[in-house]
Design a protein around this motif. Sequence first.
Motif, mmCIF file in Angstrom:
data_model
loop_
_atom_site.group_PDB
_atom_site.id
_atom_site.type_symbol
_atom_site.label_atom_id
_atom_site.label_comp_id
_atom_site.label_asym_id
_atom_site.label_seq_id
_atom_site.Cartn_x
_atom_site.Cartn_y
_atom_site.Cartn_z
ATOM 1 N N SER A 113 0.837 -1.198 0.000
ATOM 2 C CA SER A 113 0.000 0.000 0.000
ATOM 3 C C SER A 113 0.876 1.254 0.000
ATOM 4 C CB SER A 113 -0.898 -0.021 1.233
ATOM 5 O OG SER A 113 -1.849 0.987 1.125
ATOM 6 N N GLY A 114 0.519 2.205 -0.842
ATOM 7 C CA GLY A 114 1.248 3.463 -0.897
ATOM 8 C C GLY A 114 2.480 3.433 -1.787
ATOM 9 N N GLY A 133 2.532 3.545 -4.990
ATOM 10 C CA GLY A 133 2.390 4.381 -6.185
ATOM 11 C C GLY A 133 1.671 3.730 -7.344
ATOM 12 N N LYS A 134 0.939 2.645 -7.091
ATOM 13 C CA LYS A 134 0.213 1.956 -8.163
ATOM 14 C C LYS A 134 -0.862 2.868 -8.764
ATOM 15 C CE LYS A 134 -1.132 -1.283 -5.284
ATOM 16 N NZ LYS A 134 -0.476 -0.833 -4.042
ATOM 17 N N SER A 135 -1.665 3.458 -7.889
ATOM 18 C CA SER A 135 -2.730 4.341 -8.384
ATOM 19 C C SER A 135 -2.123 5.545 -9.111
ATOM 20 C CB SER A 135 -3.598 4.831 -7.236
ATOM 21 O OG SER A 135 -4.248 3.752 -6.627
ATOM 22 N N THR A 136 -1.054 6.079 -8.543
ATOM 23 C CA THR A 136 -0.394 7.232 -9.161
ATOM 24 C C THR A 136 0.025 6.898 -10.588
ATOM 25 O OG1 THR A 136 0.410 7.851 -6.981
ATOM 26 C CG2 THR A 136 1.473 8.899 -8.855
ATOM 27 N N HIS A 173 -4.587 -5.850 -4.781
ATOM 28 C CA HIS A 173 -3.828 -6.254 -3.595
ATOM 29 C C HIS A 173 -3.858 -7.763 -3.427
ATOM 30 C CE1 HIS A 173 -3.911 -2.069 -1.832
ATOM 31 N NE2 HIS A 173 -2.662 -2.450 -1.742
ATOM 32 N N ARG A 186 7.775 2.875 -0.891
ATOM 33 C CA ARG A 186 8.397 4.158 -1.189
ATOM 34 C C ARG A 186 9.905 4.155 -1.086
ATOM 35 N NH1 ARG A 186 5.491 8.768 2.030
ATOM 36 N NH2 ARG A 186 4.197 7.182 2.997
HETATM 37 N N1 LIG Z 1 -1.875 14.271 -3.988
HETATM 38 C C1 LIG Z 1 -0.904 13.742 -3.227
HETATM 39 N N2 LIG Z 1 -0.160 14.529 -2.420
HETATM 40 C C2 LIG Z 1 0.812 14.009 -1.658
HETATM 41 N N3 LIG Z 1 1.131 12.705 -1.604
HETATM 42 C C3 LIG Z 1 0.414 11.859 -2.371
HETATM 43 C C4 LIG Z 1 -0.645 12.336 -3.219
HETATM 44 N N4 LIG Z 1 -1.164 11.270 -3.868
HETATM 45 C C5 LIG Z 1 -0.473 10.199 -3.446
HETATM 46 N N5 LIG Z 1 0.477 10.548 -2.557
HETATM 47 C C6 LIG Z 1 1.445 9.655 -1.935
HETATM 48 O O1 LIG Z 1 2.077 8.921 -2.952
HETATM 49 C C7 LIG Z 1 2.259 7.572 -2.578
HETATM 50 C C8 LIG Z 1 1.624 6.657 -3.598
HETATM 51 O O2 LIG Z 1 0.206 6.767 -3.559
HETATM 52 P P1 LIG Z 1 -0.740 5.815 -4.393
HETATM 53 O O3 LIG Z 1 -2.129 6.182 -4.067
HETATM 54 O O4 LIG Z 1 -0.343 5.850 -5.813
HETATM 55 O O5 LIG Z 1 -0.384 4.395 -3.784
HETATM 56 P P2 LIG Z 1 -1.067 2.998 -4.072
HETATM 57 O O6 LIG Z 1 0.025 2.070 -4.419
HETATM 58 O O7 LIG Z 1 -2.167 3.132 -5.045
HETATM 59 O O8 LIG Z 1 -1.629 2.620 -2.651
HETATM 60 P P3 LIG Z 1 -2.884 1.711 -2.279
HETATM 61 O O9 LIG Z 1 -2.457 0.314 -2.545
HETATM 62 O O10 LIG Z 1 -3.089 1.953 -0.823
HETATM 63 O O11 LIG Z 1 -4.013 2.151 -3.128
HETATM 64 C C9 LIG Z 1 1.652 7.425 -1.199
HETATM 65 O O12 LIG Z 1 2.671 7.452 -0.262
HETATM 66 C C10 LIG Z 1 0.769 8.629 -1.049
HETATM 67 O O13 LIG Z 1 0.746 9.043 0.289
#
Ligand SMILES: Nc1ncnc2c1ncn2[C@@H]1O[C@H](COP(=O)(O)OP(=O)(O)OP(=O)(O)O)[C@@H](O)[C@H]1O
Lengths: 251, 265
Positions: free
Chosen positions: B54-55, B57-60, B206, B224
Amino acid sequence: MGGTLGLKLARVAVVVAVFLLWETLSRTGVVNPRLLPSASDSLAMLGELLQRASVRNDLIVTASEVLTAFVLAVPLGAIIGFMIAENRYFAEVAKPLLFFAFSIPKSIFLPMFILVFGVGFAEKVGYGFFSTIFIVIMSTTAAVESVKVEHLTVARSYGATTAQTAFRVYLPSMLPVLLEALRISMIFNLTGVMLAEMYASRDGFGHQIATWGENFQMKQLLAGVVMISVIAIAFNELIRWIETRCSHWRT
Amino acid sequence: MQPLANITPLKPAGAVEVRNVGQVFTTSTQDVVALDDVSLEVKPGRFVVLVGPSGCGKSTLLMMMAGLRQQTSGAVLINGAPIPKPDPNRVGVVFQEASLFPWLTAEENVEFPLALRGTPKAERRAKAQDALKLVGLDGFGKRHPHELSGGMKQRVSIARGLVQDPPVLLMDEPFAALDEQTRMTMGDELLRIWAATGKTVVFVTHSLTEAVYLADEVVVMSARPGRIVDRLTVSLPRPRTYDMLSGDVFGGLRDRIWRHIRKSA
Ligand SMILES: Nc1ncnc2c1ncn2[C@@H]1O[C@H](COP(=O)(O)OP(=O)(O)OP(=O)(O)O)[C@@H](O)[C@H]1O
Ligand SMILES: [Mg+2]
């Protein structure tokens, strides 16, 4: 309005019972009829009042004040509420202040309105506006906040323009809360204008009610109370009816 | 099966290319490096699954492929061209639960992307019908989301993602909110839809089982800063079946992913 036929009948029965009780208390003299004229006499008086040109004139004066205040307060309050909700900085500054303003009883400001505007149309509209705008601002802010980020992202991902997002996402999301706001604003607005008319005024229905009270004209007073109640309930129910038609999806 | 009679001509599947992408989020307290030098190539028609803690950056990363977010450095190319803003003709997105508009019917939700572009009503309706048929919701078009089950809602979301026939379909944990049984069924359904349309799919989850079950290829990311730490090709034959879950190949792949994730968590 919800409920089975049985429930609806029960509601009607309660209303009828109240009027019957009122009638009996007065007719049997349990309550002094000078203090509580009978329901039938009061309703007859209501019919008579509606024939009088002066009363109809007062109703028109009051209605125009109420509508003017409403038409000014609702759009302006909605715009301010929208700006507060959309701008982080604005929101941080304004929100607590709005809560402060909202918690103060508006009636203590009425003398000031009289001093500034003098007794008349402007004063009553101004005070009605002042009674209403805070609730409009707060409800609109709540309405904007009820828009889901997910929905905005979906719209963006399918290439929605700003106008399309406004009309296809913001508006339908906010509509149920906005209609509710409209309904509650009218209650505040009506209360404000009536109070201003009863406190100091030369015309308007509130002024009439106050005069009848002072002169101990109970039949007229009760007829007036019934009339304003019916008008207020009718408006409220109309908006509630629209609400249920527009927000059937909110379950 | 002739699933998309009204969504013809079926566009060829698209390619996704991520080149040395970095993403830094600047917050009031610190700079967060969400993605660090991520490179990834998805060939047309492939089903690629992204997994990671989690976190990471997959969604990003997915938002960048959708044109919903711009990377700090590097390049993201869809069909060879950058994607500076959302382009529904190239990319369809299916979100997690609750992304349907509750005030619209299933059919109107599916028509939404077309309505934005002023497609005539009749054409819109026909395409929405086709898309709903494709996801197995024929006859449910007039219902509102609150009258549908969780699985049905996600089928509507998939139909909405497919209605413009995009060459690439991005899915961010689309089944995360479903119960396990529905989730398994939806996985099979998605594979069927994918086989019928031949889209390129990038899918975030996940669930390691779901990842291996669905994917041609699983891309594993580390916490990260988000980096790609492994890429596994799933050579299990298609159609995938339930029996494969208990096989050695399946177990081996899942273990390998789990070891990466445990290390970086
Ligand atoms: N708008 C934003 N401002 C600051 N930090 C952000 C922002 N969006 C995401 N982050 C940070 O970037 C990192 C990646 O976020 P992301 O949502 O892409 O993770 P993820 O892999 O999709 O997580 P999850 O599995 O929980 O959905 C995280 O640490 C999050 O806190
Ligand atoms: Mg995510």
